[in-house]
Scaffold this motif. Sequence first.
Motif, PDB file in Angstrom:
ATOM      1  N   TYR A 271       0.816  -1.208   0.000  1.00 26.83           N
ATOM      2  CA  TYR A 271       0.000   0.000   0.000  1.00 26.83           C
ATOM      3  C   TYR A 271       0.851   1.260   0.000  1.00 26.83           C
ATOM      4  CZ  TYR A 271      -3.404  -3.483   1.460  1.00 26.83           C
ATOM      5  OH  TYR A 271      -4.179  -4.601   1.521  1.00 26.83           O
ATOM      6  N   SER A 272       0.340   2.291  -0.680  1.00 22.27           N
ATOM      7  CA  SER A 272       0.965   3.618  -0.686  1.00 22.27           C
ATOM      8  C   SER A 272       0.063   4.586   0.060  1.00 22.27           C
ATOM      9  CB  SER A 272       1.180   4.116  -2.113  1.00 22.27           C
ATOM     10  OG  SER A 272       2.063   3.277  -2.829  1.00 22.27           O
ATOM     11  N   PHE A 273       0.674   5.578   0.691  1.00 20.97           N
ATOM     12  CA  PHE A 273      -0.063   6.573   1.467  1.00 20.97           C
ATOM     13  C   PHE A 273       0.175   7.959   0.868  1.00 20.97           C
ATOM     14  CE2 PHE A 273       0.535   2.953   4.124  1.00 20.97           C
ATOM     15  CZ  PHE A 273      -0.578   2.883   4.943  1.00 20.97           C
ATOM     16  N   TYR A 274      -0.900   8.749   0.790  1.00 17.64           N
ATOM     17  CA  TYR A 274      -0.821  10.096   0.242  1.00 17.64           C
ATOM     18  C   TYR A 274      -1.537  11.040   1.204  1.00 17.64           C
ATOM     19  CZ  TYR A 274       0.312   7.432  -3.941  1.00 17.64           C
ATOM     20  OH  TYR A 274       0.881   6.551  -4.825  1.00 17.64           O
ATOM     21  N   LEU A 275      -0.916  12.164   1.476  1.00 20.13           N
ATOM     22  CA  LEU A 275      -1.465  13.139   2.418  1.00 20.13           C
ATOM     23  C   LEU A 275      -1.801  14.430   1.685  1.00 20.13           C
ATOM     24  CD1 LEU A 275      -2.147  13.949   5.313  1.00 20.13           C
ATOM     25  CD2 LEU A 275       0.264  14.593   5.625  1.00 20.13           C
ATOM     26  N   ASP A 276      -3.076  14.792   1.719  1.00 20.54           N
ATOM     27  CA  ASP A 276      -3.549  16.018   1.086  1.00 20.54           C
ATOM     28  C   ASP A 276      -4.283  16.828   2.147  1.00 20.54           C
ATOM     29  OD1 ASP A 276      -4.432  18.033  -0.516  1.00 20.54           O
ATOM     30  OD2 ASP A 276      -5.839  16.831  -1.670  1.00 20.54           O
ATOM     31  N   GLU A 277      -3.575  17.807   2.704  1.00 22.87           N
ATOM     32  CA  GLU A 277      -4.094  18.607   3.822  1.00 22.87           C
ATOM     33  C   GLU A 277      -4.468  17.681   4.985  1.00 22.87           C
ATOM     34  OE1 GLU A 277      -7.109  21.225   2.394  1.00 22.87           O
ATOM     35  OE2 GLU A 277      -5.698  22.440   1.238  1.00 22.87           O
ATOM     36  N   ASP A 278      -5.757  17.494   5.274  1.00 23.19           N
ATOM     37  CA  ASP A 278      -6.160  16.665   6.410  1.00 23.19           C
ATOM     38  C   ASP A 278      -6.803  15.349   5.974  1.00 23.19           C
ATOM     39  OD1 ASP A 278      -5.213  18.363   8.368  1.00 23.19           O
ATOM     40  OD2 ASP A 278      -7.063  19.541   8.423  1.00 23.19           O
TER      41      ASP A 278
END
Length: 354
Positions: A271-278
Amino acid sequence: MPDYLKNGLGLGGDNTKDRSPLLPVRHQPDFFVCDVFDAALKGDSASMEHPIFSLSKKPDMKPRRYENGANWAEVKPSAKGLATVFDRDILIYCISQLMAALNDGRQISRTLRLRAYDLLIATNRDTSGRGYLQLKESFIRLQGTQIETNIITAGKDIWDVFSLVDRARIVKESREGRMQEIEIVLSDWVFQAVEAKEVLTLDRRYFQLAKPLERRLYELARKHVGQQTCFRIGLEKLCNKSGSQSTLKEFRRLLQSIIVDDKCHDHMPGYSFYLDEDIVEIRRKCAPERPDRKRVQLKTETYERAQGLAPGWDVYVIEADWRNWIEKKSIKPWSVDAHFLSFCKRRGKYPGFL
Protein backbone atom coordinates in the motif's frame (compact mmCIF):
# COMPACT_ATOMS: atom_id res chain seq x y z
CA MET A 1 15.55 -0.47 22.71
CA PRO A 2 15.69 -4.09 21.49
CA ASP A 3 18.91 -4.90 19.63
CA TYR A 4 17.01 -6.41 16.72
CA LEU A 5 15.56 -2.96 15.95
CA LYS A 6 18.78 -0.96 15.98
CA ASN A 7 20.09 -1.85 12.53
CA GLY A 8 16.78 -1.02 10.89
CA LEU A 9 16.66 2.33 12.66
CA GLY A 10 20.18 3.25 11.70
CA LEU A 11 21.44 3.15 15.30
CA GLY A 12 23.96 0.38 14.81
CA GLY A 13 26.23 2.28 12.42
CA ASP A 14 26.30 5.10 9.89
CA ASN A 15 22.86 6.20 8.80
CA THR A 16 22.53 7.11 5.12
CA LYS A 17 19.65 8.13 2.92
CA ASP A 18 20.40 5.18 0.64
CA ARG A 19 19.77 2.61 3.35
CA SER A 20 16.42 0.81 3.20
CA PRO A 21 14.11 1.53 6.15
CA LEU A 22 13.35 -2.22 6.31
CA LEU A 23 15.01 -4.40 8.91
CA PRO A 24 17.39 -6.92 7.34
CA VAL A 25 16.21 -10.50 6.81
CA ARG A 26 18.11 -12.19 9.61
CA HIS A 27 17.45 -15.80 8.66
CA GLN A 28 17.31 -17.60 5.32
CA PRO A 29 14.08 -19.46 4.43
CA ASP A 30 15.85 -22.83 4.72
CA PHE A 31 15.86 -22.34 8.47
CA PHE A 32 12.09 -21.94 8.74
CA VAL A 33 11.02 -25.19 10.35
CA CYS A 34 7.42 -24.29 11.12
CA ASP A 35 4.47 -24.21 8.73
CA VAL A 36 3.80 -20.51 9.14
CA PHE A 37 5.88 -19.47 6.13
CA ASP A 38 4.72 -22.38 4.02
CA ALA A 39 1.16 -21.14 4.43
CA ALA A 40 0.56 -17.46 5.18
CA LEU A 41 0.94 -14.94 7.95
CA LYS A 42 -2.39 -14.20 9.61
CA GLY A 43 -3.57 -11.45 11.94
CA ASP A 44 -6.95 -11.21 13.65
CA SER A 45 -9.07 -8.49 12.08
CA ALA A 46 -10.38 -7.08 15.39
CA SER A 47 -6.98 -5.94 16.67
CA MET A 48 -6.10 -4.73 13.16
CA GLU A 49 -9.19 -2.51 13.27
CA HIS A 50 -8.79 -1.20 16.82
CA PRO A 51 -5.68 0.25 18.55
CA ILE A 52 -5.02 -2.49 21.08
CA PHE A 53 -1.22 -2.32 21.03
CA SER A 54 1.12 0.47 22.08
CA LEU A 55 3.37 2.17 19.52
CA SER A 56 5.94 3.11 22.14
CA LYS A 57 9.39 1.47 22.33
CA LYS A 58 9.63 2.47 26.00
CA PRO A 59 7.41 1.04 28.77
CA ASP A 60 3.98 2.57 28.14
CA MET A 61 2.12 2.96 31.43
CA LYS A 62 -0.76 5.11 30.14
CA PRO A 63 -4.25 3.54 30.04
CA ARG A 64 -6.28 4.50 27.00
CA ARG A 65 -9.85 4.25 25.71
CA TYR A 66 -10.78 4.02 22.05
CA GLU A 67 -14.31 4.55 20.71
CA ASN A 68 -15.61 3.92 17.20
CA GLY A 69 -19.36 4.34 16.97
CA ALA A 70 -20.96 1.89 19.42
CA ASN A 71 -17.71 -0.06 19.80
CA TRP A 72 -15.20 0.79 22.49
CA ALA A 73 -12.12 -0.67 24.11
CA GLU A 74 -10.19 0.25 27.23
CA VAL A 75 -6.60 -0.98 27.48
CA LYS A 76 -4.80 -0.97 30.82
CA PRO A 77 -1.09 -1.72 31.36
CA SER A 78 0.55 -4.08 33.81
CA ALA A 79 3.56 -3.13 35.92
CA LYS A 80 5.68 -3.83 32.79
CA GLY A 81 3.60 -1.57 30.55
CA LEU A 82 1.20 -2.13 27.65
CA ALA A 83 1.70 -4.84 25.05
CA THR A 84 3.37 -3.35 21.96
CA VAL A 85 3.02 -3.85 18.21
CA PHE A 86 6.24 -5.87 18.38
CA ASP A 87 4.76 -8.11 21.08
CA ARG A 88 1.93 -8.71 18.61
CA ASP A 89 4.42 -10.75 16.54
CA ILE A 90 3.83 -13.63 18.95
CA LEU A 91 0.07 -13.55 18.37
CA ILE A 92 0.54 -13.38 14.59
CA TYR A 93 2.78 -16.44 14.78
CA CYS A 94 0.26 -18.36 16.93
CA ILE A 95 -2.74 -17.36 14.78
CA SER A 96 -0.86 -18.37 11.63
CA GLN A 97 -0.05 -21.78 13.09
CA LEU A 98 -3.66 -22.33 14.13
CA MET A 99 -5.06 -21.26 10.76
CA ALA A 100 -2.65 -23.56 8.93
CA ALA A 101 -3.84 -26.46 11.11
CA LEU A 102 -7.49 -25.49 10.67
CA ASN A 103 -7.20 -25.28 6.89
CA ASP A 104 -5.49 -28.67 6.93
CA GLY A 105 -8.45 -30.22 8.73
CA ARG A 106 -6.68 -30.67 12.06
CA GLN A 107 -8.19 -29.90 15.45
CA ILE A 108 -6.98 -26.78 17.24
CA SER A 109 -7.02 -25.57 20.83
CA ARG A 110 -6.16 -22.43 22.78
CA THR A 111 -3.02 -24.11 24.11
CA LEU A 112 -0.02 -24.18 21.79
CA ARG A 113 3.34 -25.78 22.48
CA LEU A 114 6.06 -24.22 20.35
CA ARG A 115 9.81 -24.05 20.03
CA ALA A 116 11.03 -20.63 21.08
CA TYR A 117 13.75 -20.76 18.42
CA ASP A 118 11.18 -21.30 15.65
CA LEU A 119 9.18 -18.31 16.88
CA LEU A 120 12.24 -16.06 16.89
CA ILE A 121 13.28 -17.22 13.42
CA ALA A 122 9.80 -16.83 11.94
CA THR A 123 9.34 -13.30 13.32
CA ASN A 124 12.78 -12.17 12.10
CA ARG A 125 14.16 -11.67 15.62
CA ASP A 126 17.57 -12.07 17.13
CA THR A 127 18.30 -15.58 18.45
CA SER A 128 20.96 -14.50 20.93
CA GLY A 129 20.45 -14.70 24.68
CA ARG A 130 19.08 -11.16 24.61
CA GLY A 131 16.52 -12.23 22.01
CA TYR A 132 15.19 -14.91 24.37
CA LEU A 133 15.07 -12.40 27.24
CA GLN A 134 13.07 -9.97 25.11
CA LEU A 135 10.71 -12.81 24.21
CA LYS A 136 10.03 -13.42 27.89
CA GLU A 137 9.33 -9.72 28.38
CA SER A 138 6.86 -9.81 25.49
CA PHE A 139 4.99 -12.68 27.13
CA ILE A 140 4.79 -10.72 30.39
CA ARG A 141 3.30 -7.67 28.65
CA LEU A 142 0.83 -9.76 26.62
CA GLN A 143 -0.38 -11.56 29.72
CA GLY A 144 -0.44 -8.44 31.89
CA THR A 145 -2.19 -6.01 29.54
CA GLN A 146 -5.90 -5.96 30.37
CA ILE A 147 -8.54 -5.19 27.76
CA GLU A 148 -12.14 -4.29 28.51
CA THR A 149 -14.34 -4.07 25.44
CA ASN A 150 -17.64 -4.69 23.70
CA ILE A 151 -15.98 -5.30 20.30
CA ILE A 152 -17.72 -8.11 18.45
CA THR A 153 -15.73 -11.24 17.61
CA ALA A 154 -17.15 -14.45 16.10
CA GLY A 155 -20.51 -12.69 15.78
CA LYS A 156 -20.87 -12.27 19.55
CA ASP A 157 -21.75 -8.87 21.00
CA ILE A 158 -20.67 -9.12 24.63
CA TRP A 159 -18.88 -7.16 27.32
CA ASP A 160 -15.55 -8.79 28.01
CA VAL A 161 -12.42 -8.19 30.04
CA PHE A 162 -9.35 -10.29 29.35
CA SER A 163 -5.64 -10.52 28.66
CA LEU A 164 -4.42 -11.38 25.17
CA VAL A 165 -2.52 -14.38 26.54
CA ASP A 166 -3.97 -16.29 29.49
CA ARG A 167 -0.72 -18.06 30.27
CA ALA A 168 2.81 -18.56 28.98
CA ARG A 169 5.39 -20.88 30.48
CA ILE A 170 8.72 -22.48 29.65
CA VAL A 171 8.37 -26.23 29.29
CA LYS A 172 12.04 -26.99 28.68
CA GLU A 173 15.10 -24.85 29.22
CA SER A 174 18.65 -25.43 28.02
CA ARG A 175 21.68 -25.58 30.33
CA GLU A 176 22.55 -22.06 29.21
CA GLY A 177 19.14 -20.86 30.45
CA ARG A 178 17.58 -20.31 27.02
CA MET A 179 14.00 -21.30 26.30
CA GLN A 180 13.59 -24.42 24.20
CA GLU A 181 9.87 -25.16 24.35
CA ILE A 182 7.15 -22.77 25.43
CA GLU A 183 3.47 -23.30 26.11
CA ILE A 184 1.04 -20.49 25.31
CA VAL A 185 -2.63 -20.35 26.25
CA LEU A 186 -4.42 -17.78 24.10
CA SER A 187 -7.40 -15.81 25.37
CA ASP A 188 -10.90 -16.85 24.30
CA TRP A 189 -11.16 -13.52 22.44
CA VAL A 190 -8.21 -14.32 20.18
CA PHE A 191 -9.11 -17.99 19.78
CA GLN A 192 -12.72 -17.22 18.82
CA ALA A 193 -11.45 -14.97 16.03
CA VAL A 194 -9.43 -17.90 14.69
CA GLU A 195 -12.35 -20.33 14.90
CA ALA A 196 -14.57 -17.84 13.06
CA LYS A 197 -11.76 -17.25 10.51
CA GLU A 198 -11.92 -13.53 11.21
CA VAL A 199 -8.32 -13.18 10.10
CA LEU A 200 -6.49 -11.50 7.25
CA THR A 201 -3.33 -12.45 5.42
CA LEU A 202 -0.29 -10.27 6.05
CA ASP A 203 2.69 -9.59 3.81
CA ARG A 204 5.83 -11.39 4.96
CA ARG A 205 7.72 -8.10 4.96
CA TYR A 206 5.59 -7.06 7.94
CA PHE A 207 8.29 -8.40 10.28
CA GLN A 208 10.86 -6.21 8.50
CA LEU A 209 9.02 -2.96 9.23
CA ALA A 210 11.16 -1.19 11.82
CA LYS A 211 8.86 1.61 12.96
CA PRO A 212 5.84 0.81 15.12
CA LEU A 213 3.73 3.33 13.19
CA GLU A 214 4.67 1.67 9.88
CA ARG A 215 3.34 -1.65 11.15
CA ARG A 216 0.18 -0.06 12.43
CA LEU A 217 -0.44 1.84 9.18
CA TYR A 218 0.03 -1.37 7.19
CA GLU A 219 -2.49 -3.18 9.41
CA LEU A 220 -5.06 -0.44 8.95
CA ALA A 221 -4.48 -0.37 5.19
CA ARG A 222 -4.83 -4.15 5.00
CA LYS A 223 -8.06 -4.03 7.00
CA HIS A 224 -9.77 -1.10 5.27
CA VAL A 225 -8.70 -1.07 1.62
CA GLY A 226 -9.79 -4.64 0.88
CA GLN A 227 -10.86 -5.03 -2.74
CA GLN A 228 -11.09 -1.28 -3.27
CA THR A 229 -8.51 0.59 -5.28
CA CYS A 230 -8.12 3.13 -2.50
CA PHE A 231 -9.47 4.21 0.88
CA ARG A 232 -9.73 7.75 2.23
CA ILE A 233 -9.69 8.72 5.90
CA GLY A 234 -9.28 11.93 7.87
CA LEU A 235 -5.86 12.55 9.38
CA GLU A 236 -7.24 12.95 12.91
CA LYS A 237 -9.29 9.75 12.66
CA LEU A 238 -6.27 7.85 11.33
CA CYS A 239 -4.23 9.16 14.24
CA ASN A 240 -6.85 7.87 16.69
CA LYS A 241 -7.23 4.50 14.96
CA SER A 242 -3.46 4.01 14.92
CA GLY A 243 -3.27 4.40 18.69
CA SER A 244 -0.67 7.14 18.37
CA GLN A 245 -0.26 9.32 21.46
CA SER A 246 1.38 12.09 19.41
CA THR A 247 -0.17 15.46 18.77
CA LEU A 248 -1.88 15.81 15.40
CA LYS A 249 0.99 18.02 14.21
CA GLU A 250 3.59 15.44 15.21
CA PHE A 251 1.53 12.59 13.71
CA ARG A 252 1.40 14.49 10.42
CA ARG A 253 5.19 14.83 10.48
CA LEU A 254 5.70 11.12 11.24
CA LEU A 255 3.29 10.08 8.49
CA GLN A 256 4.91 12.43 5.98
CA SER A 257 8.32 10.96 6.83
CA ILE A 258 7.04 7.44 6.12
CA ILE A 259 5.50 8.60 2.84
CA VAL A 260 8.82 10.15 1.74
CA ASP A 261 10.76 7.01 2.74
CA ASP A 262 8.33 4.84 0.79
CA LYS A 263 8.71 6.98 -2.33
CA CYS A 264 12.47 6.52 -2.10
CA HIS A 265 12.62 2.84 -1.09
CA ASP A 266 9.17 1.33 -1.81
CA HIS A 267 9.42 -0.42 1.56
CA MET A 268 5.78 -0.33 2.70
CA PRO A 269 4.19 -3.67 1.76
CA GLY A 270 1.23 -3.55 -0.58
CA TYR A 271 0.00 0.00 0.00
CA SER A 272 0.97 3.62 -0.69
CA PHE A 273 -0.06 6.57 1.47
CA TYR A 274 -0.82 10.10 0.24
CA LEU A 275 -1.46 13.14 2.42
CA ASP A 276 -3.55 16.02 1.09
CA GLU A 277 -4.09 18.61 3.82
CA ASP A 278 -6.16 16.66 6.41
CA ILE A 279 -7.13 13.71 4.22
CA VAL A 280 -5.06 10.53 3.90
CA GLU A 281 -5.57 8.36 0.84
CA ILE A 282 -4.36 4.75 0.95
CA ARG A 283 -3.93 2.96 -2.38
CA ARG A 284 -3.06 -0.59 -3.27
CA LYS A 285 0.29 -0.90 -4.96
CA CYS A 286 0.35 -2.67 -8.30
CA ALA A 287 3.21 -4.84 -9.45
CA PRO A 288 5.09 -3.26 -12.38
CA GLU A 289 4.09 -4.68 -15.73
CA ARG A 290 6.49 -6.19 -18.21
CA PRO A 291 6.35 -4.02 -21.35
CA ASP A 292 6.40 -7.07 -23.63
CA ARG A 293 3.55 -8.86 -21.86
CA LYS A 294 -0.10 -7.90 -21.88
CA ARG A 295 -1.79 -8.36 -18.50
CA VAL A 296 -4.84 -10.61 -18.54
CA GLN A 297 -7.80 -9.06 -16.79
CA LEU A 298 -10.07 -10.82 -14.29
CA LYS A 299 -13.76 -10.05 -13.89
CA THR A 300 -14.99 -8.26 -10.77
CA GLU A 301 -17.24 -11.19 -9.83
CA THR A 302 -14.23 -13.51 -10.07
CA TYR A 303 -12.63 -11.78 -7.09
CA GLU A 304 -15.87 -12.20 -5.11
CA ARG A 305 -16.03 -15.94 -5.89
CA ALA A 306 -12.32 -16.31 -5.13
CA GLN A 307 -12.83 -14.99 -1.59
CA GLY A 308 -15.34 -17.77 -0.93
CA LEU A 309 -12.97 -20.44 -2.24
CA ALA A 310 -10.06 -19.28 -0.06
CA PRO A 311 -11.60 -17.74 3.09
CA GLY A 312 -9.18 -15.78 5.23
CA TRP A 313 -6.75 -15.21 2.35
CA ASP A 314 -6.04 -11.96 0.58
CA VAL A 315 -7.23 -12.70 -2.98
CA TYR A 316 -4.78 -10.15 -4.35
CA VAL A 317 -1.88 -12.01 -2.75
CA ILE A 318 -3.19 -15.22 -4.36
CA GLU A 319 -3.57 -13.38 -7.67
CA ALA A 320 0.08 -12.28 -7.58
CA ASP A 321 1.19 -15.87 -6.88
CA TRP A 322 -1.05 -17.17 -9.69
CA ARG A 323 0.27 -14.67 -12.22
CA ASN A 324 3.87 -15.48 -11.31
CA TRP A 325 3.11 -19.20 -11.63
CA ILE A 326 1.46 -19.09 -15.06
CA GLU A 327 4.27 -16.87 -16.31
CA LYS A 328 6.97 -19.16 -14.94
CA LYS A 329 5.26 -22.25 -16.40
CA SER A 330 4.35 -20.44 -19.66
CA ILE A 331 0.71 -21.41 -19.12
CA LYS A 332 -1.91 -19.81 -21.38
CA PRO A 333 -5.29 -20.59 -19.81
CA TRP A 334 -8.26 -21.06 -22.10
CA SER A 335 -10.32 -19.21 -19.48
CA VAL A 336 -8.27 -17.02 -17.14
CA ASP A 337 -11.12 -16.60 -14.66
CA ALA A 338 -11.79 -20.33 -14.37
CA HIS A 339 -8.08 -21.07 -14.11
CA PHE A 340 -7.62 -18.47 -11.36
CA LEU A 341 -10.64 -19.80 -9.40
CA SER A 342 -9.23 -23.32 -9.62
CA PHE A 343 -5.94 -21.98 -8.26
CA CYS A 344 -7.82 -20.28 -5.38
CA LYS A 345 -9.69 -23.50 -4.59
CA ARG A 346 -6.42 -25.42 -4.28
CA ARG A 347 -4.89 -22.66 -2.16
CA GLY A 348 -7.91 -22.69 0.17
CA LYS A 349 -7.79 -26.48 0.55
CA TYR A 350 -4.02 -26.86 0.64
CA PRO A 351 -2.48 -23.70 2.21
CA GLY A 352 1.05 -24.84 1.33
CA PHE A 353 0.19 -25.03 -2.39
CA LEU A 354 2.73 -22.77 -4.13
